[in-house]
Enzyme design. Sequence first.
Site, PDB file in Angstrom:
ATOM      1  N   ASN A 126       1.039  -1.185  -0.062  1.00 14.82           N
ATOM      2  CA  ASN A 126      -0.023   0.208  -0.042  1.00 14.82           C
ATOM      3  C   ASN A 126       0.743   1.202   0.021  1.00 14.82           C
ATOM      4  OD1 ASN A 126       0.717   0.889   2.791  1.00 14.82           O
ATOM      5  ND2 ASN A 126      -0.384  -0.914   3.309  1.00 14.82           N
ATOM      6  N   ASP A 159       1.810  -8.660   1.601  1.00 10.27           N
ATOM      7  CA  ASP A 159       2.710  -7.612   2.252  1.00 10.27           C
ATOM      8  C   ASP A 159       2.878  -8.087   3.781  1.00 10.27           C
ATOM      9  OD1 ASP A 159       2.026  -4.057   2.637  1.00 10.27           O
ATOM     10  OD2 ASP A 159       3.837  -5.115   2.650  1.00 10.27           O
ATOM     11  N   SER A 184      -3.885  -6.624  -6.053  1.00 12.23           N
ATOM     12  CA  SER A 184      -5.174  -5.965  -5.805  1.00 12.23           C
ATOM     13  C   SER A 184      -6.563  -6.991  -5.641  1.00 12.23           C
ATOM     14  CB  SER A 184      -5.555  -4.996  -7.015  1.00 12.23           C
ATOM     15  OG  SER A 184      -4.870  -3.745  -6.908  1.00 12.23           O
ATOM     16  N   THR A 185      -6.267  -8.108  -5.542  1.00 14.98           N
ATOM     17  CA  THR A 185      -7.428  -9.278  -5.712  1.00 14.98           C
ATOM     18  C   THR A 185      -7.767  -9.699  -4.305  1.00 14.98           C
ATOM     19  OG1 THR A 185      -6.129 -11.272  -5.867  1.00 14.98           O
ATOM     20  CG2 THR A 185      -6.954  -9.935  -7.843  1.00 14.98           C
TER      21      THR A 185
END
Length: 178
Positions: free
Chosen positions: A34, A44, A132-133
């Site tokens: 992010n 992440d 992004s999924t």
Amino acid sequence: MMTRRARIGGVTRIELELGDITTVSADAIVNAANSSLLGGGGVDGAIHRRGGPEILAACKALRANDFRDGLPTGQAVATTAGRLAAHWVIHAVGPVFTTTQDRSELLATCHREALRVADEVGATTVAFPAISTGIFGWPVADAARIAVATVRATPTAVTEVRFVLFDAPALAAFESAL
Ligand code: APR
């Protein structure tokens, strides 16, 4: 007449695999980061957990210098991979999915930028998660289509891209996209 297929400088191989990207020994693994670059959940969290504090230290240095306001969506930056088998982590910020705006170009851009950063550091094998999924909510079939199309269309010295998918639906989506 001998025809020579000129290499357009694109990725020559795209591989798909089911697994945990933090165990992959590519030159670089892409983090679904992010803008804060200060860690999070999903990929992440896994990368920081397994890669160790060096990665966060490098991210904090980036925040203190080049990216005081954070890394904008669509952009990417490389750091050490700490204890991971890879040499670099390329932190790419994907867009949050929304039905009120088409952010497809931003999702494409973060893949393109990750390849540009890979070229900058000299990584020739790069592992991508399904950016992004997860927490960012992008429908995986559409994300897979955008990711594969972008990797195929981007001139780069990267020779192999591996999409490392965490579950069977994501793998199936990328198989369809290929
Ligand atoms: N290896 C490979 N893929 C993984 C792993 C892993 N260890 N962990 C999760 N995934 C998959 C998820 O199943 C999803 O398909 O990665 C994809 C991306 O999910 P997220 O990690 O949630 O990333 P994203 O949707 O891009 O959201 C980014 O989440 O973790 C936070 O700090 C991050 O705020 C940022 C946001």
